[in-house]
Design a protein around this motif. Structure first.
Motif, PDB file in Angstrom:
ATOM      1  N   GLY A   1      43.237  40.394  34.389  1.00 52.76           N
ATOM      2  CA  GLY A   1      44.303  39.539  33.871  1.00 52.76           C
ATOM      3  C   GLY A   1      44.054  38.046  34.012  1.00 52.76           C
ATOM      4  N   GLY A   2      42.925  37.650  34.573  1.00 53.48           N
ATOM      5  CA  GLY A   2      42.642  36.227  34.731  1.00 53.48           C
ATOM      6  C   GLY A   2      42.925  35.735  36.136  1.00 53.48           C
ATOM      7  N   PRO A   3      42.321  34.581  36.502  1.00 50.85           N
ATOM      8  CA  PRO A   3      42.442  34.080  37.886  1.00 50.85           C
ATOM      9  C   PRO A   3      43.894  33.925  38.323  1.00 50.85           C
ATOM     10  CG  PRO A   3      41.587  32.375  36.384  1.00 50.85           C
ATOM     11  CD  PRO A   3      41.547  33.676  35.645  1.00 50.85           C
ATOM     12  N   GLY A   4      44.217  34.554  39.443  1.00 49.12           N
ATOM     13  CA  GLY A   4      45.577  34.466  39.964  1.00 49.12           C
ATOM     14  C   GLY A   4      46.614  35.152  39.104  1.00 49.12           C
ATOM     15  N   ALA A   5      46.197  36.093  38.265  1.00 50.16           N
ATOM     16  CA  ALA A   5      47.156  36.804  37.401  1.00 50.16           C
ATOM     17  C   ALA A   5      48.294  37.378  38.236  1.00 50.16           C
ATOM     18  CB  ALA A   5      46.451  37.934  36.655  1.00 50.16           C
ATOM     19  N   PRO A   6      49.482  37.472  37.650  1.00 53.58           N
ATOM     20  CA  PRO A   6      50.596  38.083  38.378  1.00 53.58           C
ATOM     21  C   PRO A   6      50.247  39.481  38.881  1.00 53.58           C
ATOM     22  CG  PRO A   6      51.405  36.993  36.429  1.00 53.58           C
ATOM     23  CD  PRO A   6      49.905  36.951  36.343  1.00 53.58           C
ATOM     24  N   ALA A   7      50.848  39.848  39.976  1.00 59.63           N
ATOM     25  CA  ALA A   7      50.629  41.144  40.600  1.00 59.63           C
ATOM     26  C   ALA A   7      51.700  42.120  40.126  1.00 59.63           C
ATOM     27  CB  ALA A   7      50.682  40.985  42.119  1.00 59.63           C
ATOM     28  N   PHE A   8      51.627  43.354  40.637  1.00 58.58           N
ATOM     29  CA  PHE A   8      52.641  44.329  40.259  1.00 58.58           C
ATOM     30  C   PHE A   8      53.283  44.954  41.485  1.00 58.58           C
ATOM     31  CE2 PHE A   8      48.621  46.753  40.193  1.00 58.58           C
ATOM     32  CZ  PHE A   8      48.944  47.869  40.941  1.00 58.58           C
ATOM     33  N   LEU A   9      54.400  45.593  41.227  1.00 50.49           N
ATOM     34  CA  LEU A   9      55.236  46.136  42.296  1.00 50.49           C
ATOM     35  C   LEU A   9      55.828  47.447  41.802  1.00 50.49           C
ATOM     36  CD1 LEU A   9      56.823  45.863  44.950  1.00 50.49           C
ATOM     37  CD2 LEU A   9      58.344  44.277  43.803  1.00 50.49           C
TER      38      LEU A   9
ATOM     39  N   GLU B   1      35.939  28.258  31.980  1.00 51.20           N
ATOM     40  CA  GLU B   1      36.042  28.505  33.421  1.00 51.20           C
ATOM     41  C   GLU B   1      36.140  30.004  33.728  1.00 51.20           C
ATOM     42  OE1 GLU B   1      39.124  25.984  35.025  1.00 51.20           O
ATOM     43  OE2 GLU B   1      38.138  24.158  34.346  1.00 51.20           O
ATOM     44  N   TRP B   2      37.189  30.639  33.246  1.00 51.17           N
ATOM     45  CA  TRP B   2      37.304  32.083  33.481  1.00 51.17           C
ATOM     46  C   TRP B   2      36.147  32.811  32.795  1.00 51.17           C
ATOM     47  CZ3 TRP B   2      41.895  35.401  31.153  1.00 51.17           C
ATOM     48  CH2 TRP B   2      41.719  36.753  31.499  1.00 51.17           C
ATOM     49  N   GLY B   3      35.982  32.618  31.503  1.00 53.33           N
ATOM     50  CA  GLY B   3      34.977  33.361  30.756  1.00 53.33           C
ATOM     51  C   GLY B   3      33.557  33.042  31.197  1.00 53.33           C
ATOM     52  N   GLY B   4      33.280  31.761  31.468  1.00 51.28           N
ATOM     53  CA  GLY B   4      31.906  31.347  31.742  1.00 51.28           C
ATOM     54  C   GLY B   4      31.537  31.351  33.213  1.00 51.28           C
ATOM     55  N   LEU B   5      32.422  30.884  34.037  1.00 47.16           N
ATOM     56  CA  LEU B   5      32.101  30.788  35.466  1.00 47.16           C
ATOM     57  C   LEU B   5      32.461  32.056  36.220  1.00 47.16           C
ATOM     58  CD1 LEU B   5      33.329  27.140  36.224  1.00 47.16           C
ATOM     59  CD2 LEU B   5      30.965  27.926  35.941  1.00 47.16           C
ATOM     60  N   LEU B   6      33.419  32.801  35.695  1.00 49.89           N
ATOM     61  CA  LEU B   6      33.893  34.014  36.378  1.00 49.89           C
ATOM     62  C   LEU B   6      34.316  33.650  37.803  1.00 49.89           C
ATOM     63  CD1 LEU B   6      31.099  36.261  34.851  1.00 49.89           C
ATOM     64  CD2 LEU B   6      33.543  36.501  34.397  1.00 49.89           C
ATOM     65  N   ILE B   7      33.933  34.427  38.779  1.00 54.28           N
ATOM     66  CA  ILE B   7      34.417  34.207  40.153  1.00 54.28           C
ATOM     67  C   ILE B   7      34.034  32.821  40.684  1.00 54.28           C
ATOM     68  CG2 ILE B   7      32.359  35.274  41.195  1.00 54.28           C
ATOM     69  CD1 ILE B   7      36.012  35.526  42.474  1.00 54.28           C
ATOM     70  N   ARG B   8      32.937  32.247  40.145  1.00 54.89           N
ATOM     71  CA  ARG B   8      32.496  30.925  40.615  1.00 54.89           C
ATOM     72  C   ARG B   8      33.496  29.825  40.292  1.00 54.89           C
ATOM     73  NH1 ARG B   8      26.825  31.916  37.580  1.00 54.89           N
ATOM     74  NH2 ARG B   8      28.431  32.471  36.035  1.00 54.89           N
ATOM     75  N   GLY B   9      34.455  30.109  39.391  1.00 58.09           N
ATOM     76  CA  GLY B   9      35.462  29.116  39.045  1.00 58.09           C
ATOM     77  C   GLY B   9      36.277  28.635  40.234  1.00 58.09           C
ATOM     78  N   TRP B  10      36.444  29.494  41.233  1.00 61.53           N
ATOM     79  CA  TRP B  10      37.239  29.084  42.400  1.00 61.53           C
ATOM     80  C   TRP B  10      36.671  27.831  43.043  1.00 61.53           C
ATOM     81  CZ3 TRP B  10      42.011  30.321  43.319  1.00 61.53           C
ATOM     82  CH2 TRP B  10      42.529  31.514  42.768  1.00 61.53           C
ATOM     83  N   ASN B  11      35.346  27.766  43.122  1.00 55.89           N
ATOM     84  CA  ASN B  11      34.735  26.553  43.679  1.00 55.89           C
ATOM     85  C   ASN B  11      34.318  25.568  42.602  1.00 55.89           C
ATOM     86  OD1 ASN B  11      34.837  27.237  46.474  1.00 55.89           O
ATOM     87  ND2 ASN B  11      33.226  28.741  46.091  1.00 55.89           N
ATOM     88  N   GLU B  12      33.608  26.060  41.592  1.00 60.40           N
ATOM     89  CA  GLU B  12      32.982  25.138  40.640  1.00 60.40           C
ATOM     90  C   GLU B  12      33.992  24.489  39.698  1.00 60.40           C
ATOM     91  OE1 GLU B  12      29.449  26.876  38.842  1.00 60.40           O
ATOM     92  OE2 GLU B  12      28.913  27.830  40.739  1.00 60.40           O
ATOM     93  N   ALA B  13      35.084  25.164  39.422  1.00 62.64           N
ATOM     94  CA  ALA B  13      36.125  24.556  38.594  1.00 62.64           C
ATOM     95  C   ALA B  13      37.286  24.039  39.456  1.00 62.64           C
ATOM     96  CB  ALA B  13      36.644  25.558  37.562  1.00 62.64           C
ATOM     97  N   GLY B  14      37.165  24.203  40.772  1.00 63.99           N
ATOM     98  CA  GLY B  14      38.183  23.645  41.664  1.00 63.99           C
ATOM     99  C   GLY B  14      39.527  24.361  41.644  1.00 63.99           C
TER     100      GLY B  14
END
Lengths: 399, 399
Positions: free
Chosen positions: A217-225, B46-59
């Motif tokens: 769902g993308g970085p920090g996507a909402p969670a479920f309950l 960021e999401w599509g290209g960096l994937l998990i690295r976005g947390w650091n590389e995209a701040g």
């Protein structure tokens, strides 16, 4: 003649960067094309064009329930028993506080050392803040069953250990907890979308899970309950808000909880992020979860088999694929540096202190070919350097 | 020769639909062009290209603090004292639970009937769940000061009444509350971006506010949270999570709160929605808040003056612009139907039961010309129908 690969279709629904083998979908799933397209539409046409009318005309108000319904199939939930909103931590707080209130007189939250630290933080602070003598008791995963005594109000576990992939027996532990008079709160962060889950079949009480790992769902996507239907009429989370009111648009001063699952909602959900999650879940339409599990096991077994016998790697996951989720971890004393070298070669996994290198296998888009290639690159990386040399020492301290 | 309009520049930064006069920015701000562009970038690159690295590389990891810093200037907060994350309800829960813990022995949460219902719900459920005898006491707005007795732990107020626009004197009430030994929790949902706020000058203790109204962050945008620097080292919200830990990446089992404002964070924030809010806040760069307030008053005064003297409208807002926020409400017995007729004519305001028609004035994009036109259309709508005819009766019941 080869049978067609049913997951070639789903892989094509993702936008995966060139030259990367992505084995970290259990930290952040990759971008589904539908999510990119939906977000562009929601921003320009719904927010930009409809403005405030989007709540009704674009159906934003129903998104927590609509997204929840998509997730329900993946986790074996009853119709209407899932909502998507807030973070996993917030949802866990709601579920756990509701569980404690349903077991007055009992004071123990039981969890295990394989749980996410953040889940333990939520429980610890809730127990302290209630000021009623609640305690969080954390035991080893294999001793959970023995620790279920008559003071346990809630058994709070993550089904699949985020470090090792070790999987709890949800049905057995739920039955055992309920026999001891406790309620269960399951975290499905590394389960939902990774393997079939059967909340209704297991008789689980509450569950939460993550939108941005295997659900993409993308970085920090909402969670479920999730709350079992039998509990919805009496569940009273400590955290409330207008979305959980019986008549949210009446703007009355007294809180009257909604009759069903909506009472587990609180404030206004982030519609842009929730829309991306909604679109990402379209990928799951038509996916057979038994086939997903079979593919997951084929991928992880292929990876383990290719590396089995290496003296410099210690398997940290259960060897029996039935006892793990969709991930495999190895211990290596220079795990941090090894993972950095792997990432430099285009294989993205993850490192977890002190010495774990972790690989997630997402059947929707990971192929047997790339898993075999990742194992070969890991072997090359391990063979290319004298990892016991002093310059690699102490790099394992991640910040 | 006319002086240049400083807000023509900011209006041009929004994508406003043709043919609409939008006076509901206090429910949902319109789309800033920068937010649309940023989201497209964050999703694809960021999401599509960096994937998990976005947390650091995209701040991404710093977004709650970075967005908080942008908001800090608008609300007169000290550097580093604001974070953006979660919903307003969740942030209010964190602030209020922290305030109650700082005033052990006191049992009253004092609020007023002009507060948002959702704020009252949060307080009511928190008081009940704590099980320590806390009560929520709701008094009339004009009697708040008299109700500040020695049992009040927290004074929880919304500065600008969402229905009438009536504005509390934040500095005076904060001083009065603190003299009575209480802490203050201010909701700035209809203040932030609507008028200059001076939290530090007022000596406020805690504050929360909304990202999707005058800050234009998009539907359900993350909210913000403020704690006075003097309180940050001891504030202990009941709701915790990994983002508030002193060492979030150490994954240790025990919760140790961060030393500063980060301890007010909980779970992972929705990065897509938070990025949209971040971009939306770029519009505020270079905006003089005194000029903003002057423009706001010019807009609302122009609207009131154009309609003053009509016998079918009763002004529900303070007549003195210094005593209201950036909105004006009228009472009309068929308010719901009147607002529907207005919306059909392209003037989007809002209705609040039982009889309020509400108009928000956002100086960043509303012009004197469109406000004058909106007043003229309202007059036409009122003159065009016999609003006291029976067929309009009882429509005021909104669902």
């Amino acid at each position: 003649m080869t049978a067609p690969d049913p997951f070639a279709r789903t892989r094509a629904l993702f936008e995966l960067p060139e030259g990367v083998i992505y084995l970290d979908g259990n930290s952040l799933g990759p971008l589904p094309r539908a999510a990119r397209e939906r977000l562009a539409h929601v921003v320009a046409q719904e927010w930009g064009g409809l403005l405030i009318r989007g709540w009704n005309e674009a159906g934003w108000i129903d998104l927590p329930a609509r997204v929840g319904a998509r997730i329900a199939r993946l986790i074996g939930a009853e119709p209407g028993a899932v909502r998507a909103a807030d973070s996993t931590s917030v949802n866990l707080f709601k579920a756990l506080s509701a569980a404690l209130a349903l077991r007055p007189g009992r004071r123990t939250i039981l969890s295990d050392s394989g749980n996410f630290p953040t889940d333990l933080y939520v429980a610890q602070r809730l127990a302290e803040a209630l000021g009623q003598g609640h305690v969080l008791r954390v035991v080893a995963p294999e001793t959970v069953e023995d620790a279920l005594d008559s003071d346990v109000a809630a058994l709070m576990l993550t089904e699949v250990d985020y470090r090792t992939g070790r999987r709890h027996d949800m049905a057995a532990l739920t039955a055992r907890a309920q026999a001891a008079g406790a309620l269960t709160v399951w975290d499905l962060a590394h389960s939902a979308g990774a393997l079939p889950v059967d909340l209704a079949g297991a008789g689980a009480d509450f569950a939460v899970g993550c939108g941005y790992k295997y659900l993409n769902g993308g970085p920090g996507a909402p969670a479920f309950l999730y709350a079992a239907p039998r509990l919805q009429a009496e569940a009273a989370p400590a955290l409330a808000g207008w979305m959980g009111h019986a008549a949210p648009f009446d703007f009355v001063p007294d809180y009257v909880p909604a009759t069903g699952m909506d009472r587990m909602l609180a404030g206004t959900p982030p519609i842009l992020s929730l829309s991306a999650l909604d679109a990402a879940l379209e990928v799951w339409e038509g996916v057979d979860l038994a086939a997903l599990r079979a593919r997951s096991i084929a991928l992880s077994e292929g990876f383990v088999a290719a590396l089995e016998g290496r003296e410099d790697l210690v398997l940290a996951s259960p060897r029996d694929p039935e006892r793990r989720g969709s991930q495999v971890s190895f211990r290596h004393p220079e795990g941090y540096a090894v993972m950095q070298a792997l990432i430099a070669r285009g294989v993205i996994g993850d490192f977890r202190a002190p010495d774990l290198i972790r690989f997630g296998f997402a059947p929707l888009y990971n192929t047997p070919q790339e898993v075999a290639r990742a194992a070969a690159i890991l072997a090359e990386v391990l063979d290319a350097a004298a990892w016991d040399r002093p310059e690699f020492r102490r790099r394992a301290k991640v910040t």
